[in-house]
Design an enzyme around this catalytic site. Structure first.
Site, PDB file in Angstrom:
ATOM      1  N   SER A  23      56.005  66.575  41.510  1.00  0.00           N
ATOM      2  CA  SER A  23      56.085  65.954  42.833  1.00  0.00           C
ATOM      3  C   SER A  23      54.795  66.260  43.575  1.00  0.00           C
ATOM      4  CB  SER A  23      57.284  66.499  43.617  1.00  0.00           C
ATOM      5  OG  SER A  23      57.042  67.835  44.050  1.00  0.00           O
TER       6      SER A  23
ATOM      7  N   ILE B 212      54.587  76.196  41.080  1.00  0.00           N
ATOM      8  CA  ILE B 212      53.939  76.012  42.372  1.00  0.00           C
ATOM      9  C   ILE B 212      52.596  75.323  42.139  1.00  0.00           C
ATOM     10  CG2 ILE B 212      52.975  77.157  44.404  1.00  0.00           C
ATOM     11  CD1 ILE B 212      56.077  77.204  44.229  1.00  0.00           C
ATOM     12  N   LYS B 213      52.433  74.200  42.819  1.00  0.00           N
ATOM     13  CA  LYS B 213      51.260  73.359  42.603  1.00  0.00           C
ATOM     14  C   LYS B 213      50.153  73.766  43.574  1.00  0.00           C
ATOM     15  CE  LYS B 213      51.127  68.471  41.260  1.00  0.00           C
ATOM     16  NZ  LYS B 213      51.746  67.169  41.526  1.00  0.00           N
ATOM     17  N   VAL B 214      48.979  74.079  43.003  1.00  0.00           N
ATOM     18  CA  VAL B 214      47.854  74.584  43.797  1.00  0.00           C
ATOM     19  C   VAL B 214      46.608  73.763  43.466  1.00  0.00           C
ATOM     20  CG1 VAL B 214      46.388  76.590  44.261  1.00  0.00           C
ATOM     21  CG2 VAL B 214      48.830  76.928  43.762  1.00  0.00           C
TER      22      VAL B 214
END
Length: 330
Positions: A39, A131-133
């Site tokens: 997402s 967790i998207k970074v």
């Protein structure tokens, strides 16, 4: 034999929406069409704007700040996706993940990214969440710290091989320090290169719809040099806009061992209909390097392309996020 069994290739769905999670998403998981999902703020902005499924929760949350409303809504969907995907993740720890992106306005704030990443991961409380970074200087510090705490990371907005190497270095260091095993993907954006460059390339007699794939494969080779089975290349931005290319072009050409392709729902449906089960022919690193040398001879500055795409990508995510927040308070 499936591509998952044959070469550890995974297809993830680049879409999330509440009604979808309760219906077609579960069919895609059960039928082993997809092995995960991703997402981003733009996806949530579209889903919340176009679906009535969020109306009741949005009404209840109106007393909160816009960002709190967003996080509550997003985490509800992420938790549900994680719950659906958890049995898959228990069987195969490479897959069954759902990703949630940190606030894109924190892209130059390492401490803020770390703090938010830890808070979101602990609040969602599912081990199969990533967790998207974004891959900025601050992002590399955050990736290392999150990985060192056993948090799964999706490194995003990677355009250049140098970014890919920096992500792999940061994730490697973090994993070496951690007492808890974690997984990571390094998300290489593909189709945006061709949308940006094809007109110029065509005018110069350079093959079109090629740079995105060549660049992605170069990044793939660089990541594989780390020999870390807990870090996989993820090919992102693989949807086709317009009708000049087959809709599955950026999937069909990147069916590579130990990799992930995250694609829009329509692309996945077309890919399934095509019945393709053969791995792609792997482009060698030498072939990639020759292509880049050819671009240099034609006066193409790839560093300028990388900088433009990263800057545009960061800005687009920030704009999507701010527009989303502005619509949540009614």
């Amino acid at each position: 034999m499936s591509l998952k069994e044959d070469i550890n290739f995974s297809l993830w769905c680049d879409f999330i929406e509440r009604d979808f999670l309760e219906n077609q998403f579960q069919d895609l998981v059960k039928d082993e069409v997809i092995q995960g999902a991703t997402s981003n703020p733009a996806i949530f902005a579209s889903s919340i704007s176009n679906s009535v499924a969020y109306k009741q929760q949005l009404g209840i949350l109106q007393v909160n700040t816009a960002k709190t409303i967003y996080e509550e809504v997003a985490m509800t969907d992420i938790k549900r996706a994680a719950e659906i995907l958890e049995p898959m993740n228990r069987i195969d720890s490479d897959d069954g993940f759902i990703s949630l992106e940190v606030d894109p306005t924190l892209s130059d704030d390492a401490e803020g990214t770390i703090e938010e990443g830890i808070r979101l991961y602990k609040t969602i409380a599912y081990d199969n969440v990533m967790i998207k970074v974004p891959a900025t200087k601050a992002g590399y510090k955050a990736m290392e710290e999150l990985s060192s705490q056993g948090i799964n990371v999706n490194a995003t907005l990677i355009f250049s091989p140098e970014q890919a190497i920096s992500c792999a270095n940061a994730l490697n260091r973090g994993m070496e320090k951690s007492i808890t095993e974690s997984k990571a993907v390094i998300s290489i954006f593909v189709s945006r290169f061709d949308r940006l460059c094809d007109n110029e390339f065509g005018a110069k007699g350079i093959e079109k719809a090629k740079l995105g794939i060549i660049n992605a494969v170069k990044c793939y080779h660089e990541i594989n040099k780390f020999h870390n089975d807990n870090i996989r290349t993820l090919f992102a931005s693989t949807g086709v806009k317009g009708d000049e290319l087959p809709s599955t072009y950026y999937v069909d050409n990147l069916l590579y061992p130990n990799s992930v392709n995250t694609a829009p729902l329509a692309t996945i449906e077309d890919y399934v209909q095509s019945g393709s089960t053969e791995p792609s022919k792997i482009i060698s690193e030498d072939e990639c390097d020759e292509f880049f040398k050819m671009l240099t001879k034609h006066g193409i500055d790839t560093n300028e392309i990388y900088e433009t795409l990263l800057s545009d990508g960061l800005e687009a995510f920030k704009v999507s996020f701010e527009e989303l927040l502005s619509k949540l308070k009614v």
